[in-house]
Design a protein around this motif. Structure first.
Motif, PDB file in Angstrom:
ATOM      1  N   ASP A 218       0.838  -1.173  -0.020  1.00 18.85           N
ATOM      2  CA  ASP A 218       0.023   0.014   0.040  1.00 18.85           C
ATOM      3  C   ASP A 218       0.745   1.242   0.133  1.00 18.85           C
ATOM      4  O   ASP A 218       2.045   1.247   0.256  1.00 18.85           O
ATOM      5  N   LYS A 220       1.081   4.878   1.757  1.00 19.72           N
ATOM      6  CA  LYS A 220       0.327   5.286   3.004  1.00 19.72           C
ATOM      7  C   LYS A 220       0.638   6.894   2.967  1.00 19.72           C
ATOM      8  O   LYS A 220      -0.123   7.497   3.616  1.00 19.72           O
ATOM      9  N   GLY A 232      -4.422   6.570   5.951  1.00 19.32           N
ATOM     10  CA  GLY A 232      -4.916   5.249   6.173  1.00 19.32           C
ATOM     11  C   GLY A 232      -4.199   4.463   4.956  1.00 19.32           C
ATOM     12  O   GLY A 232      -4.189   3.048   5.138  1.00 19.32           O
ATOM     13  N   PHE A 275      -2.343  -9.861   9.251  1.00 22.33           N
ATOM     14  CA  PHE A 275      -1.840  -8.927   8.198  1.00 22.33           C
ATOM     15  C   PHE A 275      -0.504  -8.472   8.875  1.00 22.33           C
ATOM     16  O   PHE A 275      -0.144  -8.010   9.861  1.00 22.33           O
ATOM     17  N   ASN A 291      -1.087  -6.894  12.160  1.00 19.07           N
ATOM     18  CA  ASN A 291      -2.448  -6.515  12.637  1.00 19.07           C
ATOM     19  C   ASN A 291      -3.310  -7.693  12.481  1.00 19.07           C
ATOM     20  O   ASN A 291      -2.840  -8.857  11.702  1.00 19.07           O
ATOM     21  N   ARG A 293      -6.144  -8.112  11.453  1.00 16.52           N
ATOM     22  CA  ARG A 293      -7.428  -8.078  10.520  1.00 16.52           C
ATOM     23  C   ARG A 293      -7.045  -7.777   9.244  1.00 16.52           C
ATOM     24  O   ARG A 293      -5.484  -7.707   8.899  1.00 16.52           O
ATOM     25  N   GLY A 295      -5.865  -5.365   5.947  1.00 18.40           N
ATOM     26  CA  GLY A 295      -5.789  -3.989   5.673  1.00 18.40           C
ATOM     27  C   GLY A 295      -6.776  -3.346   4.822  1.00 18.40           C
ATOM     28  O   GLY A 295      -7.357  -3.937   3.965  1.00 18.40           O
ATOM     29  N   ASP A 296      -6.509  -2.010   4.865  1.00 12.26           N
ATOM     30  CA  ASP A 296      -7.730  -1.266   4.150  1.00 12.26           C
ATOM     31  C   ASP A 296      -6.468  -0.125   3.393  1.00 12.26           C
ATOM     32  O   ASP A 296      -6.010   0.705   4.282  1.00 12.26           O
ATOM     33  N   PRO A 297      -6.295  -0.021   1.995  1.00 13.62           N
ATOM     34  CA  PRO A 297      -7.049  -0.509   0.817  1.00 13.62           C
ATOM     35  C   PRO A 297      -6.374  -1.815   0.619  1.00 13.62           C
ATOM     36  O   PRO A 297      -6.964  -2.325  -0.516  1.00 13.62           O
TER      37      PRO A 297
HETATM   38  N1  GLY Z   1      -3.287   0.072   4.958  1.00  5.74           N
HETATM   39  C1  GLY Z   1      -2.960  -0.201   6.365  1.00  5.74           C
HETATM   40  C2  GLY Z   1      -3.843  -0.524   7.387  1.00  5.74           C
HETATM   41  O1  GLY Z   1      -4.720  -1.091   7.051  1.00  5.74           O
HETATM   42  O2  GLY Z   1      -3.433  -0.660   8.400  1.00  5.74           O
END
Ligand code: GLY
Ligand code: AMP
Length: 423
Positions: A218, A220, A232, A275, A291, A293, A295-297
């Motif tokens: 990603d 950032k 994010g 993640f 993480n 969960r 990630g987003d995006p």
């Molecule tokens: N893209 C990073 C996050 O979801 O933490």
């Protein structure tokens, strides 16, 4: 079965998109959801950390599976809440127990876990207000830049990377003694700086076995060329071209395998996503963070590449039968470009009408911060839409995303035109 997804961003719209295509899914609910999820699911306006409200929905709508998008409910123990409740304990909640979620909820815990299980990561020490002086002395032993991390959840803002020793000492004091990040910085992890290129690996685990999902990278920073404030995430690419099979094998052998083995050894109930934020230094992978969960995006490029029925995979994670599951991945590359509100990640306005959604062709528009206002879709957050495309290679996929973005408009819309520039 009836399925509930918790969350309201692009990640949750991407989950809803994949799950709604499954023959296994009867009714799909998203809480609270957004203007994108409302087209493929029923939105329910509740707070994802209001476990009692979640319970009421689950019972009312005969929900059999709950997919938890963001980290907050996991760190607050939603999985344990389900397991300990007579009426909910059979519901398939996808997400780790509170003990598992501490891998994201406490940076110190994550570092201890890695050191106990010999997982490569930057060397570190952690400090509290009482040991501030020792923290400052420790900084003196390091080379710049200095990496300071608030131990707890700080909405992605708790990491400071500083070039100068005096500033690093001052910021350490701000974090520990002046609550710079509130309770999250009551403890601070100081880390060795690792110089390399970052990527993320996503794992679905049942606590014993695992499936490695496609890699993603990603972007950032808000500005082109990775300049400016952290966000994010402004876009993502999957797969990551520099993650060749040899490097991926190192990641699996040295990081994924020992991580899942560590969870099992410590008897941690972990049925969900991990993640793993990684950095490649001289061809060697190191863990930057866990993480608990997706990630987003990154989800917006990872899930569209999974060809296997997602509900079947999630059910196998819950039933601890992942070892017997096959997973097939689309060979095409996926890219996503995030459209954000002018001003983000600092102050921005909401409620701007979004035009052109119906004109998009051959891309998927995942909604991040949107809501319906009468018949219109309006902006409702800093990150607004993620435009995802699939193609033979990431450059062609990006071209599609950028062509479709030309059709989209809202007041003060901003996006990076250089996603993938470094690949
Ligand atoms: N893209 C990073 C996050 O979801 O933490
Ligand atoms: P984290 O919240 O732990 O992912 O940290 C946020 C960002 O800070 C990461 O994505 C990296 O770009 C950077 N970062 C964190 N730890 C280190 C480190 N030890 N060395 C270099 N960069 C780091």
């Amino acid at each position: 079965m009836n399925i509930l997804i918790l969350g309201s961003g692009g990640r949750e719209h991407a989950f809803a998109h994949s799950i709604s295509k499954s023959e296994r899914c009867q009714k799909l609910f998203v809480a609270p959801g957004n203007a994108g999820t409302v087209d493929i699911a029923t939105n329910i306006p509740i707070d994802v950390t209001d476990f009692k409200a979640v319970k009421a929905i689950v019972l009312e709508q005969n929900i059999e599976m709950v997919v938890v998008g963001p980290e907050d409910p996991l760190v607050q123990g939603i999985s344990d809440f389900f397991r300990e409740d007579e009426a909910l304990k059979e519901v398939m909640l996808i997400g780790p127990s509170k003990r598992g979620a501490l891998l994201e909820g406490s940076k110190e815990r994550a570092k201890e876990f890695m050191s106990q299980h010999n997982i490569p990561t930057a060397s570190y020490a952690s400090f509290t207000k009482e040991s501030l002086a020792a923290g400052k002395e420790f900084l003196e032993t390091l080379e710049p830049p200095y990496v300071l991390k608030a131990d707890g959840l700080a909405a992605g803002k708790g990491v400071l990377i500083l070039d100068d020793l005096a500033t690093a000492k001052k910021e350490l004091e701000n974090m520990l003694s002046h609550s710079k990040f509130g309770a999250a910085s009551e403890k601070v992890v100081i880390e060795e700086f690792l110089d390399g290129i970052e990527l993320s690996v996503f794992v679905l685990t049942d606590g014993k076995n695992y499936k490695i999902l496609p890699t993603a990278k990603d972007y950032k920073r808000i500005g082109e060329g990775d300049k400016g404030l952290n966000t994010g995430g402004m876009g993502a690419v999957s797969p990551v071209p520099f993650a060749d099979p040899t490097f991926l094998q190192k990641i699996e052998d040295r990081i994924v395998q020992p991580t899942v083995a560590g969870l099992r050894e410590e008897d941690i109930d972990y049925r969900g996503f991990i993640f793993i934020g990684l950095i490649k230094v001289n061809d060697e992978p190191y863990v930057i963070e866990y993480n608990v969960r997706m990630g987003d995006p990154e989800t917006e490029v990872v899930l569209p590449r999974i060809k296997t029925d997602l509900v079947t995979l999630l059910e196998a994670a819950y039933q601890q039968t992942l070892a017997t599951c096959e997973m097939t991945i689309d060979n095409r590359a996926a890219t996503t470009v995030m459209l954000v509100s002018g001003g983000y990640p600092e102050a921005y306005e909401k409620g701007k009408e979004i035009k052109g959604l119906e004109k998009v062709q051959d891309s998927i528009v995942f909604h991040a911060g949107t809501r319906k206002e009468a018949d219109n879709v309006v902006t409702n957050g800093g990150r607004v839409l993620a435009v995802t495309s699939l193609a033979a290679d990431f450059r062609s996929a990006l071209k599609k995303s950028y062509q479709n973005i030309e059709q989209l408009h809202f007041d003060r819309m901003y996006y990076r035109t250089d996603i993938g520039f470094d690949l």
